[in-house]
Design an enzyme around this catalytic site. Structure first.
Site, PDB file in Angstrom:
ATOM      1  N   SER A  11      18.428  11.782  62.138  1.00  0.00           N
ATOM      2  CA  SER A  11      17.194  12.547  61.935  1.00  0.00           C
ATOM      3  C   SER A  11      17.191  13.403  60.674  1.00  0.00           C
ATOM      4  O   SER A  11      16.137  13.848  60.248  1.00  0.00           O
ATOM      5  CB  SER A  11      16.921  13.407  63.157  1.00  0.00           C
ATOM      6  OG  SER A  11      17.942  14.366  63.292  1.00  0.00           O
ATOM      7  N   HIS A  34      14.419   8.191  67.577  1.00  0.00           N
ATOM      8  CA  HIS A  34      13.617   8.319  66.351  1.00  0.00           C
ATOM      9  C   HIS A  34      13.183   6.969  65.786  1.00  0.00           C
ATOM     10  O   HIS A  34      12.456   6.927  64.794  1.00  0.00           O
ATOM     11  CB  HIS A  34      14.402   9.062  65.262  1.00  0.00           C
ATOM     12  CG  HIS A  34      14.316  10.556  65.371  1.00  0.00           C
ATOM     13  ND1 HIS A  34      13.170  11.266  65.081  1.00  0.00           N
ATOM     14  CD2 HIS A  34      15.230  11.465  65.752  1.00  0.00           C
ATOM     15  CE1 HIS A  34      13.396  12.556  65.276  1.00  0.00           C
ATOM     16  NE2 HIS A  34      14.636  12.701  65.683  1.00  0.00           N
ATOM     17  N   LYS A  92       8.575  11.297  71.621  1.00  0.00           N
ATOM     18  CA  LYS A  92       8.360  11.239  70.171  1.00  0.00           C
ATOM     19  C   LYS A  92       7.211  10.254  69.880  1.00  0.00           C
ATOM     20  O   LYS A  92       6.080  10.542  70.230  1.00  0.00           O
ATOM     21  CB  LYS A  92       9.679  10.889  69.472  1.00  0.00           C
ATOM     22  CG  LYS A  92      10.677  12.055  69.572  1.00  0.00           C
ATOM     23  CD  LYS A  92      11.950  11.863  68.785  1.00  0.00           C
ATOM     24  CE  LYS A  92      12.771  13.138  68.803  1.00  0.00           C
ATOM     25  NZ  LYS A  92      14.088  13.001  69.412  1.00  0.00           N
TER      26      LYS A  92
HETATM   27  C1  LIG Z   1      14.918  13.784  70.370  1.00  0.00           C
HETATM   28  C2  LIG Z   1      16.160  13.074  70.693  1.00  0.00           C
HETATM   29  C3  LIG Z   1      16.708  13.101  71.984  1.00  0.00           C
HETATM   30  C4  LIG Z   1      16.134  13.963  73.075  1.00  0.00           C
HETATM   31  O1  LIG Z   1      14.960  13.429  73.579  1.00  0.00           O
HETATM   32  P1  LIG Z   1      14.157  14.224  74.719  1.00  0.00           P
HETATM   33  O2  LIG Z   1      13.434  13.169  75.475  1.00  0.00           O
HETATM   34  O3  LIG Z   1      13.276  15.200  74.024  1.00  0.00           O
HETATM   35  O4  LIG Z   1      15.187  14.904  75.571  1.00  0.00           O
HETATM   36  C5  LIG Z   1      17.840  12.344  72.237  1.00  0.00           C
HETATM   37  N1  LIG Z   1      18.412  11.603  71.266  1.00  0.00           N
HETATM   38  C6  LIG Z   1      17.935  11.571  70.002  1.00  0.00           C
HETATM   39  C7  LIG Z   1      18.607  10.724  68.978  1.00  0.00           C
HETATM   40  C8  LIG Z   1      16.802  12.313  69.685  1.00  0.00           C
HETATM   41  O5  LIG Z   1      16.334  12.281  68.435  1.00  0.00           O
END
Ligand SMILES: *Cc1c(COP(=O)(O)O)cnc(C)c1O
Length: 396
Positions: free
Chosen positions: A183, A211, A242
C-alpha cells in the site's frame, strides 16, 4: 491505581505527539466519494480513499441494501454456526469463489479477522510461514497467533525468498504469504515468480488481495489475473471494505479443505458475528455488476495511466506502480507534510507519509485514483501539484 496509569498514558501520548506521529481524524459530513465535504464546511477532491471503483455510494448497491434491510431487518444476533448464517451469506461466499476462480469461501467481519484467523488453525510448530517484510499488520498479527516457525524476506525480493525457502526445507509444510499490492509503493507482488519458487521448494502460497481485488488485472480479478495464475494459489484473503463497496467484511477463499477446516477452527469466525444481511445483499449485487461489465476497471485504469503520465511529464518522481496507488516521491518528511497541507488549501485531499510508516528519507505523498474521478478532477489535481511543486522548489 488509575492515577499512576493516567500519568503513564499521558506521558506516552506526549511522546507520540513529540515524534510527530500522533493521528488525528478528519471528519467527513458527506458520503465517501470523489468530492467530499469535511466538518469545517470545506469541499475537497478526494485522492486518499480506498474507494477504487467509486462503489462506496453506488446507487444500485444502496438500493440493494435498503431492500434487504426492509425484508430481512437489521442484524443476525448470532455467530454463524449457531443461528447466524443467512442464505445471503452463502450466496455471497459462492460469488466470491466464482470471482477469484477458487473452490470455496468463508466470510469474516473484516479482512483483519480473516488474516487473524487463517494461520493458527492450519499450521503448527512443525511448519513454516515465509512472509514478505512489508505485509499488512493483520498478517503479522495472524502469524503471531500461530506456532509455526517464522521466516521473513525483503519486500518482493525473490533471491531472499529463495534463501528463506531453503532454510525452511526441514519443516513439514511451508506457506509463503504476501500482500497482492503493497500500500505504500503501489507495487504488485511478483506472483508468477513466487509460484515458481513455491513449486521448486514445495511450498503453498497465500495472497492478500485487499488493495488489488477489483483493481489489478484487466477485469479486476487481482494479482492472480495480472500474473496469469488464477486458481493456482491455495489461499486468497480480501476485504469488502475497499474497492468492493467500502462498507465492511472480509473473506478467505481458496482450496475447499482449507475453507472447511477454517469453518471448524478459525476463532474470529467461531466467536464473532458476521456481516449484516444488508451488506451481504449489496455484496451479491456488486459481484453481479462485476460479472456483467469491466466498465469501472477500464475507467480506473485509464484514470491511473492519465494521472501518472501527466505527473511524470510535469517532472515528478513517481514510484513504478501497477495498481491505483501512486507514490509521489519527495524524500524529505517536512516537505511532504507541507506539500500535503498546501494541496488541501488548493482543495486536493491527499496524505503525506514519512518515517516510520515508510523508510527514513523516503517521504512521499500517496495518491489513490478512483473510477469515481472525472478528467476535470484529475486535471485540477495535476495543476495543484504542479503549482505547489514549483512553489516549494520540487519542480524547476
Ligand atoms: C485494508 C487491509 C486489510 C484490512 O481489511 P479490513 O477489512 O478493513 O479489516 C487487510 N489486509 C490488507 C493488505 C489491507 O490493505
Amino acid at each position: 491505581m488509575y492515577d499512576k496509569f493516567q500519568k503513564h498514558l499521558t506521558s506516552q501520548i506526549n511522546d507520540i505527539k513529540a515524534a510527530g506521529t500522533y493521528k488525528n481524524e478528519r471528519v467527513l459530513v458527506s458520503p465517501q466519494y470523489s468530492q467530499i465535504k469535511v466538518n469545517t464546511g470545506k469541499e475537497v477532491l478526494n485522492f486518499c480513499a480506498n474507494n477504487y471503483l467509486g462503489l462506496a455510494n453506488n446507487k444500485q448497491l444502496v438500493d440493494a441494501a435498503i431492500k434487504c434491510l426492509q425484508e430481512r431487518a437489521y442484524g443476525m444476533a448470532s455467530v454463524r454456526f449457531i443461528c447466524g448464517t443467512s442464505d445471503l451469506h452463502k450466496e455471497l461466499e459462492a460469488k466470491i469463489a466464482k470471482f477469484f476462480g477458487t473452490e470455496d469461501t468463508i466470510l469474516y467481519a473484516a479482512c483483519f479477522d480473516a488474516n487473524g484467523g487463517v494461520f493458527e488453525p492450519l499450521l503448527t510448530d512443525e511448519d513454516a510461514i515465509i512472509s514478505d517484510a512489508l505485509n499488512h499488520a493483520s498478517i503479522i498479527d495472524g502469524v503471531r497467533l500461530c506456532k509455526a516457525k517464522r521466516f521473513r524476506y525483503a519486500n518482493a525480493d525473490m533471491a531472499d525468498l529463495e534463501k528463506q525457502l531453503q532454510e525452511a526445507q526441514s519443516c513439514r509444510f511451508r506457506l509463503i504469504v504476501t500482500d497482492g499490492v503493497f500500500s505504500m509503493d503501489g507495487n504488485v507482488a511478483p506472483m508468477d515468480k513466487i509460484l515458481e519458487l513455491a513449486n521448486k521448494y514445495d511450498a503453498m502460497v497465500m495472497v492478500d488481495e485487499s488493495h488489488s481485488a477489483g483493481v489489478v488485472g484487466k477485469t479486476g480479478r487481482g494479482v492472480t489475473e495480472l500474473h496469469n495464475c488464477r486458481g493456482k494459489v491455495e489461499i486468497i484473503t480480501g476485504t469488502l471494505g475497499k474497492a468492493f463497496g467500502g462498507a465492511i467484511g472480509g473473506f478467505t477463499t481458496g482450496k475447499k479443505e482449507i475453507i472447511e477446516m477454517l469453518r471448524q477452527r478459525s476463532r474470529p469466525y467461531l466467536f464473532s458475528n458476521s456481516i449484516p444481511p444488508m451488506v451481504a445483499a449489496a455484496g451479491i449485487k456488486m459481484f453481479e455488476m462485476m460479472d456483467q461489465t469491466n466498465e469501472l476497471q477500464d475507467k480506473l485504469h485509464a484514470n491511473t495511466d492519465y494521472f501518472i503520465g501527466k505527473m511524470k511529464e510535469a517532472g515528478f518522481d513517481i514510484k513504478p506502480t501497477q495498481s491505483a496507488i501512486c507514490a509521489v516521491m519527495l524524500y524529505d518528511a517536512a516537505l511532504a507534510g507541507k506539500f500535503a497541507d498546501k494541496l488541501l488549501e488548493e482543495g486536493i485531499y491527499v496524505i503525506g507519509f514519512s518515517y516510520p510508516v515508510v523508510p527514513q528519507n523516503q517521504a512521499r505523498i500517496r495518491v489513490q485514483l478512483s473510477a469515481a474521478h472525472e478528467k476535470e478532477h484529475l486535471d485540477k489535481a495535476i495543476a495543484a501539484f504542479t503549482k505547489i511543486g514549483k512553489e516549494l522548489g520540487v519542480l524547476k
